[in-house]
Write a protein that holds these residues in place. Structure first.
Motif, PDB file in Angstrom:
ATOM      1  N   HIS A 150       0.820  -1.213   0.000  1.00 22.59           N
ATOM      2  CA  HIS A 150       0.000   0.000   0.000  1.00 22.59           C
ATOM      3  C   HIS A 150       0.858   1.268   0.000  1.00 22.59           C
ATOM      4  O   HIS A 150       0.468   2.284  -0.591  1.00 22.59           O
ATOM      5  CB  HIS A 150      -0.962  -0.029   1.184  1.00 22.59           C
ATOM      6  N   ALA A 151       2.033   1.196   0.631  1.00 23.55           N
ATOM      7  CA  ALA A 151       2.949   2.342   0.562  1.00 23.55           C
ATOM      8  C   ALA A 151       3.417   2.569  -0.869  1.00 23.55           C
ATOM      9  O   ALA A 151       3.566   3.722  -1.314  1.00 23.55           O
ATOM     10  CB  ALA A 151       4.143   2.119   1.487  1.00 23.55           C
ATOM     11  N   PHE A 152       3.638   1.483  -1.608  1.00 24.74           N
ATOM     12  CA  PHE A 152       4.000   1.638  -3.018  1.00 24.74           C
ATOM     13  C   PHE A 152       2.895   2.378  -3.772  1.00 24.74           C
ATOM     14  O   PHE A 152       3.161   3.310  -4.540  1.00 24.74           O
ATOM     15  CB  PHE A 152       4.243   0.275  -3.676  1.00 24.74           C
ATOM     16  N   TRP A 153       1.636   1.972  -3.560  1.00 25.96           N
ATOM     17  CA  TRP A 153       0.541   2.601  -4.285  1.00 25.96           C
ATOM     18  C   TRP A 153       0.404   4.078  -3.908  1.00 25.96           C
ATOM     19  O   TRP A 153       0.107   4.922  -4.764  1.00 25.96           O
ATOM     20  CB  TRP A 153      -0.774   1.854  -4.028  1.00 25.96           C
ATOM     21  N   LEU A 154       0.642   4.384  -2.638  1.00 27.47           N
ATOM     22  CA  LEU A 154       0.589   5.784  -2.227  1.00 27.47           C
ATOM     23  C   LEU A 154       1.698   6.577  -2.912  1.00 27.47           C
ATOM     24  O   LEU A 154       1.466   7.689  -3.433  1.00 27.47           O
ATOM     25  CB  LEU A 154       0.720   5.894  -0.706  1.00 27.47           C
ATOM     26  N   ALA A 155       2.904   6.018  -2.940  1.00 24.92           N
ATOM     27  CA  ALA A 155       4.029   6.688  -3.600  1.00 24.92           C
ATOM     28  C   ALA A 155       3.741   6.895  -5.088  1.00 24.92           C
ATOM     29  O   ALA A 155       4.060   7.951  -5.658  1.00 24.92           O
ATOM     30  CB  ALA A 155       5.305   5.872  -3.412  1.00 24.92           C
ATOM     31  N   ARG A 156       3.127   5.918  -5.688  1.00 30.31           N
ATOM     32  CA  ARG A 156       2.831   6.030  -7.130  1.00 30.31           C
ATOM     33  C   ARG A 156       1.838   7.147  -7.399  1.00 30.31           C
ATOM     34  O   ARG A 156       2.004   7.920  -8.353  1.00 30.31           O
ATOM     35  CB  ARG A 156       2.277   4.688  -7.631  1.00 30.31           C
ATOM     36  N   THR A 157       0.791   7.247  -6.567  1.00 29.86           N
ATOM     37  CA  THR A 157      -0.188   8.321  -6.785  1.00 29.86           C
ATOM     38  C   THR A 157       0.445   9.693  -6.536  1.00 29.86           C
ATOM     39  O   THR A 157       0.115  10.671  -7.220  1.00 29.86           O
ATOM     40  CB  THR A 157      -1.416   8.151  -5.873  1.00 29.86           C
ATOM     41  N   GLN A 158       1.366   9.758  -5.587  1.00 34.09           N
ATOM     42  CA  GLN A 158       2.055  11.030  -5.329  1.00 34.09           C
ATOM     43  C   GLN A 158       2.960  11.407  -6.498  1.00 34.09           C
ATOM     44  O   GLN A 158       3.021  12.573  -6.913  1.00 34.09           O
ATOM     45  CB  GLN A 158       2.855  10.917  -4.021  1.00 34.09           C
ATOM     46  N   LEU A 159       3.660  10.413  -7.047  1.00 34.91           N
ATOM     47  CA  LEU A 159       4.532  10.681  -8.192  1.00 34.91           C
ATOM     48  C   LEU A 159       3.714  11.112  -9.407  1.00 34.91           C
ATOM     49  O   LEU A 159       4.127  12.015 -10.157  1.00 34.91           O
ATOM     50  CB  LEU A 159       5.365   9.437  -8.518  1.00 34.91           C
TER      51      LEU A 159
END
Length: 446
Positions: free
Chosen positions: A370-379
């Motif tokens: 889920h941290a990956f998905w959050l990072a992706r949406t931020q990027l």
């Protein structure tokens, strides 16, 4: 037979290989011999010696020039290669029950004195001998409860550490339970064993899916469907089909993903007592499929259906144990991921961030994922510094879990950083990535 002359047993990984199981079931001896040669390193001359066949005869069988169908030859192959009888449609072979156990049983029948009790001899050191002893005991509802408790424990450990190290134990237990189904059982016990075997097969498929070994995963998911079908457990069949739908999204096969989840929903709707939580989970999988196809309106509709079903959950619902993970936090994070898959990053970010704050720290894979998905949406929104910081937070839980699915996502994020590779925050993330996940960093381009 002395210890030295006893035939060496085939590796457990070969006896549980779906290809081997299929070949034995069909008595396709040519395929059996080929698999024994390739995967166990037993060459035709040794196969012939073990089974009472000439090397040339074995060669003719392997090349398809001769077939072996006589029962006495099949029995010699079972005994010589130590293939359990049930795999070839035979009765349990004498060597499958440890000799010491047979002697102890006979002595027990002869001794009628209530004050004298012969000590039970221990089985041999091999797993099959130990399981043979256990098979001789009667099964009860408590036995089934013990199986289910072990499955729950496997799932907890899978969340914490990944399924790679667990898989041999899970496959071994699956093989054992399927073996128990070869014998006559009361209907309630038999149905319970089918249910346990189906759960173990799905769990095995999940560990292969998480390792991105998709062909093996689908084999075990299919086995889980077949086992669940024996008891007409349509809710569980829906669950397995939902897993297959999720796998199809990872394989970039959105049409397959939609077909699988549609079949899952059909099964769930036709089942008695399907709970709102199950329907909510399936609607969210449908949203993933539509999002992968880029269908905005249909994705939003499926998300709405998931939330509507979730609102109908009541405290007394008889939810199957396998769907209890789908709680409010999971609903929220999956909603965010569905929006993220659509490219709606601004909508996705706060949802995933909220769910990540609620995530239990013991669920290492979930936190990393889920941290990956959050990072992706931020990027995707141009928040480079935030994205790199979030992705860095994903590295510690990712390093504690053996999950190629998580590692693959981190590789994807690193590749997405290519336009910003020289930025200090991107360089700091890459350095941390290489320090904590050397296996991942070894596969990324400098």
């Amino acid at each position: 037979m002395t210890e030295q002359s006893r035939p060496q047993e085939l590796p457990a990984r070969l006896l549980t290989d779906p290809e081997m199981i299929k070949a034995c079931r069909a008595r396709d001896i040519a395929s059996v011999f080929r698999l024994v040669k390739i995967k166990a390193g037993i060459y035709p001359s040794m196969i012939g010696k073990r089974c009472g066949l000439t090397p040339s005869r074995v060669g003719e069988v392997i090349t398809g020039r001769r077939q072996l169908q006589h029962m006495d030859v099949i029995e010699r192959i079972s005994d010589g290669l130590r293939i359990p009888g049930h795999m070839l449609g035979l009765a349990r072979r004498s060597w499958e029950t440890p000799q010491a156990l047979g002697v102890a049983e006979r002595e027990g029948r002869e001794e009628q004195g209530p004050t004298q009790q012969q000590p039970v001899s221990l089985p041999g050191p091999d797993v099959d001998s130990i399981l043979a002893v256990a098979t001789c005991t009667s099964l009860s509802a408590a036995t089934l409860d013990a199986f289910r408790s072990s499955i729950e424990d496997y799932w907890r450990r899978d969340d914490q550490h990944g399924g790679e190290a667990l898989r041999p134990a899970i496959v071994g237990q699956l093989r054992y339970v399927v073996g128990l189904l070869e014998e006559s059982r009361p209907l309630t016990i038999r149905n319970g064993l089918y249910s346990v075997a189906a759960e173990l097969a799905r769990l095995t498929g999940w560990t292969y899916f998480d390792a991105r070994q998709y062909s093996q995963a689908r084999t075990y998911f299919t086995q889980a469907l077949q086992l669940a079908k024996e008891t007409d457990d349509r809710q569980f069949m829906a669950n397995v089909l939902a897993c297959m739908s999720l796998q199809a999204t990872y394989q970039d096969k959105p049409a397959d993903a939609l077909a699988f989840v549609s079949a899952a929903q059909d099964q769930a709707r036709s089942a008695l007592g399907t709970t709102p939580r199950v329907l909510a989970m399936l609607s969210m999988r449908e949203a993933f499929a539509h999002a992968t196809l880029g269908s905005r309106d249909l994705t939003h509709r499926a998300i709405g259906d998931a939330h509507r079903h979730f609102e109908q959950i009541q405290a007394g619902d008889a939810d199957p144990s396998w769907v209890t993970y789908f709680d409010e936090s999971k609903l929220i994070v999956d909603t965010g991921i569905a929006h993220g898959r659509l490219g709606e990053a601004a909508t996705a970010e706060p949802l995933i961030a909220d769910a990540l704050r609620r995530e239990h720290r013991a669920n290492k894979r979930g936190r990393a994922f889920h941290a990956f998905w959050l990072a992706r949406t931020q990027l995707d929104q141009g928040k480079l510094e935030q994205a790199c910081q979030t992705a860095t937070q994903a590295l510690e839980p990712a390093s504690a879990v053996a999950s190629e699915r998580v590692s693959g996502h981190l590789r994807e994020f690193h590749e997405d950083l290519a336009p910003h590779r020289d930025e200090p925050v991107a360089l700091a993330f890459e350095a941390r990535l290489r320090a904590l996940l050397p296996v991942v960093s070894g596969s990324i381009r400098p």
